[in-house]
Enzyme design. Structure first.
Site: not given
Length: 431
Positions: A82-83, A171, A199, A223-224, A271, A373
């Site tokens: 996605g990046t 997200n 998301q 995809g993931h 490829t 934190c």
């Protein structure tokens, strides 16, 4: 006598990643064995992989278009994550619109203050001049529920605005943004619109998001996040969107990022990862497989909404019973279920440190914190920029958990996880 060790770790981090669903793995295997050929090859061994890649393009289009049969499959460009998709979308928009630069040579981008780092850090690189062309950015603030106003977005547009980029769903808190409305207005104003839908895919109905006349110019799909493996994503690019309104298509000179053998219609050298592409295609198809009288995505959404509601109830009631206090929990994000992802619960636990809680339950419940934190004392502990943007009270923000369920989450999972979270939070509150 020693207490029996917890054997099962409940997975409640589907917004982080999903498992690879069995039908997806099954669809991938032939391209790791018999059909191993290069899809660019003109011989026998290239024909089946090439067909699989083209089929996957059509499957992804079915997620975001109402009439994908009539759509151009080449509008789907496969990427590695996605990046990459987000970075490419921004670069294409900027390079195509140099004619809109102001007298100082600057272009302008509109976004929100709750975007994924793949957007914000990329934009910051152009702002600083690390990447060219140089730009200015307007981050439109969201409200207390994590939702941006479409009117505020449109009002932020300037004469040199070349791109509006806004995530479809957040997200962390699950807030849905008015991207359909914003997209329509951007098209009317002839300004490119991109949305990161990572998301949202698989959780809500996105058909029409890339409608030919009113939809987004670019859409990121990952995809993931919906049952395919990590390492495969896509960018939808509306045909000819870089050849309109005075733009000059930067793709006419080839890829703007990965130069090489001209794959993906010249957009991305390298490829194609055929097994993973077949996997993301099957994951998309699964969302429209019938489950009784409902499509897969709709059946999943109803189930996940039920699991999310159960989580909220069990944690809220559990803490009340264990402490006698009624003001220990706060839901971050929209309260209206139609304005949020059905699977996402961002819940603040007053008086609890989420980092410490996660460290103690990590072998039993897999979830994440809405806060990160870095300090061990005081109410001003560092926490999520998203929660800060929403003005979530610090006493709840530092104790926020993000619990995200999936299609395979069961009531048993939810009840077990809730019990573990309540017990650990209660220990902190009474210590």
């Amino acid at each position: 006598m020693k207490e029996a060790k917890q054997k099962k770790c409940v997975y409640l981090d589907y917004n982080g990643t999903t498992p690879v669903y069995p039908p997806v793995l099954e669809a991938m295997l032939p391209y790791l064995t018999d059909h191993f050929g290069n899809p660019s090859s003109s011989h026998y061994f290239g024909s089946e992989p090439k067909a699989a890649v083209n089929k996957a393009r059509r499957s992804l289009l079915s997620l975001i278009q109402s009439a994908p049969v009539a759509a151009d499959p080449s509008s789907i460009m496969f990427t590695g994550c996605g990046t990459e998709s987000n970075n490419v979308a921004i670069r294409l928009a900027l390079l195509s619109s140099m004619h809109k630069a102001n007298s100082d040579g600057l272009l302008h981008v509109v976004t929100t203050n709750i975007e994924h780092p793949a957007i914000t850090q990329c934009l910051n690189s152009y702002v600083s001049g690390g990447l060219t062309p140089k730009i200015t950015v307007t981050e439109v603030p969201v409200d207390e529920f994590g939702v941006v106003s479409s009117a505020d977005v449109i009002n932020a547009i300037q004469e040199n605005t070349t791109l509006v980029t806004i995530m479809t769903a957040n997200n962390e808190v699950g807030s849905l943004q008015p991207v359909f409305e914003i997209s329509k207005i951007c098209r009317q104003k002839q300004i490119l619109f991109h949305t990161d839908a990572a998301q949202a895919v698989g959780k809500i109905d996105l058909r029409g998001l890339a409608e030919e006349t009113t939809g987004a110019d670019m859409v990121t799909i990952v995809g993931h996040k919906f049952g395919a493996p990590k390492g495969i994503a896509a960018l939808y690019i509306r045909p000819k969107c870089f050849d309109e309104s005075g733009r000059i298509n930067p793709e006419h000179g080839g890829s703007v990022l990965l130069m090489g053998g001209g794959q993906e219609g010249g957009r991305r050298g390298g490829t194609e990862n055929v097994p993973y592409i077949a996997g993301i295609g099957r994951a998309a198809d699964m969302l429209f497989d019938q489950h009784g009288d409902k499509a897969g995505w709709e059946a999943n959404a109803l189930h996940m909404q039920k699991m999310r509601s159960r989580l909220l109830e069990q944690i809220t009631v559990g803490l009340k019973e264990s402490t006698g206090q009624t003001d220990l929990t706060r839901v971050n994000g929209p309260l209206n279920e139609n304005e949020r992802l059905p699977n996402t619960l961002s819940i603040g636990l007053k008086g609890v440190q989420s980092g410490q809680l996660l460290a103690n339950i990590g072998e039993a419940v897999a979830c994440s914190a809405g806060s990160a934190c870095h300090s061990s004392s005081g109410p001003t502990k560092s926490y999520s920029a998203i929660l800060k943007a929403m003005n979530v009270p610090p006493e709840f923000a530092v104790g926020t958990l993000r619990l995200s369920v999936g299609p395979n989450t069961s009531l048993e999972d939810v009840d077990l996880a809730s019990d573990i979270i309540v017990k650990e939070a209660t220990k902190q509150l009474k210590s």
